[in-house]
Write an enzyme that holds these catalytic residues in place. Structure first.
Site, PDB file in Angstrom:
ATOM      1  N   ASP A  20       0.883  -1.158   0.000  1.00 25.37           N
ATOM      2  CA  ASP A  20       0.000   0.000   0.000  1.00 25.37           C
ATOM      3  C   ASP A  20       0.930   1.220   0.000  1.00 25.37           C
ATOM      4  O   ASP A  20       2.115   1.097   0.343  1.00 25.37           O
ATOM      5  CB  ASP A  20      -0.874  -0.048   1.260  1.00 25.37           C
ATOM      6  CG  ASP A  20      -1.609   1.248   1.497  1.00 25.37           C
ATOM      7  OD1 ASP A  20      -2.260   1.734   0.550  1.00 25.37           O
ATOM      8  OD2 ASP A  20      -1.509   1.806   2.609  1.00 25.37           O
ATOM      9  N   VAL A  21       0.406   2.389  -0.332  1.00 21.67           N
ATOM     10  CA  VAL A  21       1.285   3.567  -0.417  1.00 21.67           C
ATOM     11  C   VAL A  21       1.032   4.554   0.725  1.00 21.67           C
ATOM     12  O   VAL A  21       1.896   4.789   1.563  1.00 21.67           O
ATOM     13  CB  VAL A  21       1.154   4.255  -1.798  1.00 21.67           C
ATOM     14  CG1 VAL A  21       2.009   5.523  -1.851  1.00 21.67           C
ATOM     15  CG2 VAL A  21       1.600   3.289  -2.899  1.00 21.67           C
ATOM     16  N   ASP A  22      -0.185   5.127   0.799  1.00 24.02           N
ATOM     17  CA  ASP A  22      -0.466   6.143   1.824  1.00 24.02           C
ATOM     18  C   ASP A  22      -0.357   5.553   3.231  1.00 24.02           C
ATOM     19  O   ASP A  22      -0.949   4.516   3.519  1.00 24.02           O
ATOM     20  CB  ASP A  22      -1.870   6.720   1.626  1.00 24.02           C
ATOM     21  CG  ASP A  22      -1.985   7.507   0.333  1.00 24.02           C
ATOM     22  OD1 ASP A  22      -0.955   7.963  -0.173  1.00 24.02           O
ATOM     23  OD2 ASP A  22      -3.107   7.656  -0.181  1.00 24.02           O
ATOM     24  N   MET A  52     -10.912   4.356   5.907  1.00 19.45           N
ATOM     25  CA  MET A  52      -9.859   3.450   6.363  1.00 19.45           C
ATOM     26  C   MET A  52     -10.384   2.480   7.409  1.00 19.45           C
ATOM     27  O   MET A  52      -9.924   1.367   7.516  1.00 19.45           O
ATOM     28  CB  MET A  52      -8.676   4.238   6.956  1.00 19.45           C
ATOM     29  CG  MET A  52      -7.926   5.073   5.941  1.00 19.45           C
ATOM     30  SD  MET A  52      -7.459   4.193   4.447  1.00 19.45           S
ATOM     31  CE  MET A  52      -6.301   3.018   5.081  1.00 19.45           C
ATOM     32  N   GLY A  53     -11.356   2.925   8.176  1.00 19.20           N
ATOM     33  CA  GLY A  53     -11.943   2.058   9.200  1.00 19.20           C
ATOM     34  C   GLY A  53     -12.915   1.055   8.608  1.00 19.20           C
ATOM     35  O   GLY A  53     -13.390   0.148   9.280  1.00 19.20           O
ATOM     36  N   SER A 109      -2.458   1.148  -4.719  1.00 21.59           N
ATOM     37  CA  SER A 109      -2.921   2.268  -3.885  1.00 21.59           C
ATOM     38  C   SER A 109      -4.315   2.734  -4.258  1.00 21.59           C
ATOM     39  O   SER A 109      -4.668   2.773  -5.430  1.00 21.59           O
ATOM     40  CB  SER A 109      -1.935   3.436  -4.061  1.00 21.59           C
ATOM     41  OG  SER A 109      -2.415   4.579  -3.413  1.00 21.59           O
ATOM     42  N   GLY A 110      -5.057   3.113  -3.234  1.00 20.88           N
ATOM     43  CA  GLY A 110      -6.346   3.780  -3.467  1.00 20.88           C
ATOM     44  C   GLY A 110      -6.127   5.268  -3.704  1.00 20.88           C
ATOM     45  O   GLY A 110      -7.060   6.022  -3.927  1.00 20.88           O
ATOM     46  N   GLY A 111      -4.862   5.698  -3.665  1.00 20.20           N
ATOM     47  CA  GLY A 111      -4.502   7.094  -3.916  1.00 20.20           C
ATOM     48  C   GLY A 111      -4.388   7.367  -5.410  1.00 20.20           C
ATOM     49  O   GLY A 111      -4.897   6.605  -6.233  1.00 20.20           O
ATOM     50  N   LYS A 158      -7.972  -3.949  -4.329  1.00 18.49           N
ATOM     51  CA  LYS A 158      -6.575  -4.394  -4.199  1.00 18.49           C
ATOM     52  C   LYS A 158      -6.483  -5.906  -4.389  1.00 18.49           C
ATOM     53  O   LYS A 158      -5.540  -6.403  -5.005  1.00 18.49           O
ATOM     54  CB  LYS A 158      -6.017  -3.953  -2.847  1.00 18.49           C
ATOM     55  CG  LYS A 158      -5.855  -2.440  -2.775  1.00 18.49           C
ATOM     56  CD  LYS A 158      -5.292  -1.948  -1.471  1.00 18.49           C
ATOM     57  CE  LYS A 158      -5.204  -0.420  -1.482  1.00 18.49           C
ATOM     58  NZ  LYS A 158      -4.652   0.128  -0.256  1.00 18.49           N
ATOM     59  N   THR A 182      -8.552  -1.880   3.670  1.00 17.62           N
ATOM     60  CA  THR A 182      -8.568  -2.271   2.251  1.00 17.62           C
ATOM     61  C   THR A 182      -7.359  -3.138   1.901  1.00 17.62           C
ATOM     62  O   THR A 182      -7.401  -3.904   0.943  1.00 17.62           O
ATOM     63  CB  THR A 182      -8.585  -1.033   1.317  1.00 17.62           C
ATOM     64  OG1 THR A 182      -7.421  -0.246   1.562  1.00 17.62           O
ATOM     65  CG2 THR A 182      -9.831  -0.197   1.517  1.00 17.62           C
TER      66      THR A 182
END
Length: 226
Positions: A20-22, A52-53, A109-111, A158, A182
């Site tokens: 993951d990135v962030d 995120m939760g 990433s979701g970014g 993902k 995620t």
């Protein structure tokens, strides 16, 4: 049921490691930084926390946050120039070590791809190993939405990417590393998940991870056992 020892063994023998990135590879949440830069930080940080939760669907949270930010192409470029993403200590060494051992490294990433590609370049990760969301802009540079066809735009995205990588490359052992819900839900199809709490600790990820680390040094140490 995989055990802690099996998770460590899978990591040591992985064909591919997906990060993951962030808040994992970089210290911040890219979307929150973009929101702050565009002057709508507080409203967006709250939505990120919920996403995120796992209490709202990822796509819903992404759509709502971006409709608050409405960033232009110029703002995104200026953010990357003025406030480049800060790499988490130890990530560069870990990626180098993995690549040196012939392990394929991916960023999922979701970014946003424009930010994640900047990170990939710093880590010598090929850009075709980057899976992230794409922002869309009108010809005048104004915000026009995001590409909803990317697997990373959805909850469970993902995992879809990992399934695709297994099929594409024939990987047998894929490990996912990340800080959020995620990331955790990408295992399976990932063969193992390692929870990362070096930048932020999310209680449900810490509780449910068989292996939870707070620094990349712990992972480097594990690779030295071979």
């Amino acid at each position: 049921m995989t055990t802690l020892a099996q998770t460590k063994e899978l990591f040591r023998g992985a064909d591919a490691v997906c990060f993951d990135v962030d808040s994992t590879v970089i210290r911040e949440e890219g979307i929150d930084e973009l929101a702050k830069f565009c002057g709508v930080g507080d409203a967006v940080t709250e939505m990120t926390r919920k996403a995120m939760g796992g209490s709202v669907s990822f796509k819903t949270a992404l759509t709502e946050r971006l409709s608050i930010i409405r960033c232009s192409r110029e703002q995104v470029n200026k953010l990357i120039t003025d406030h480049p993403p800060q790499l988490t200590p130890g990530i560069k060494e870990l990626v180098n070590r993995l690549q040196h051992r012939g392990v394929k490294v991916f960023l999922i990433s979701g970014g946003f791809r424009c930010i994640v590609e900047h990170v990939a370049t710093q880590l010598n990760i090929p850009l075709h190993h980057v899976y992230a969301n794409r922002l869309k802009f009108y010809f005048n540079g104004e915000y026009a939405g995001f590409d909803e066809t990317q697997p990373t735009a959805e909850s469970g995205g993902k995992g879809k990417v990992i399934s695709m990588l297994k099929e594409m490359y024939g990987f047998e052992k894929v490990v996912m590393i990340g800080d959020g819900a995620t990331d955790m839900e990408a295992c399976p199809p990932a063969n193992a998940f390692i929870g990362f709490g070096g930048n932020v600790i999310r209680p449900q990820v810490k509780e449910k991870s068989l292996w939870f680390v707070t620094s990349f040094g712990e992972l480097l140490k594990e690779l030295e056992k071979i």
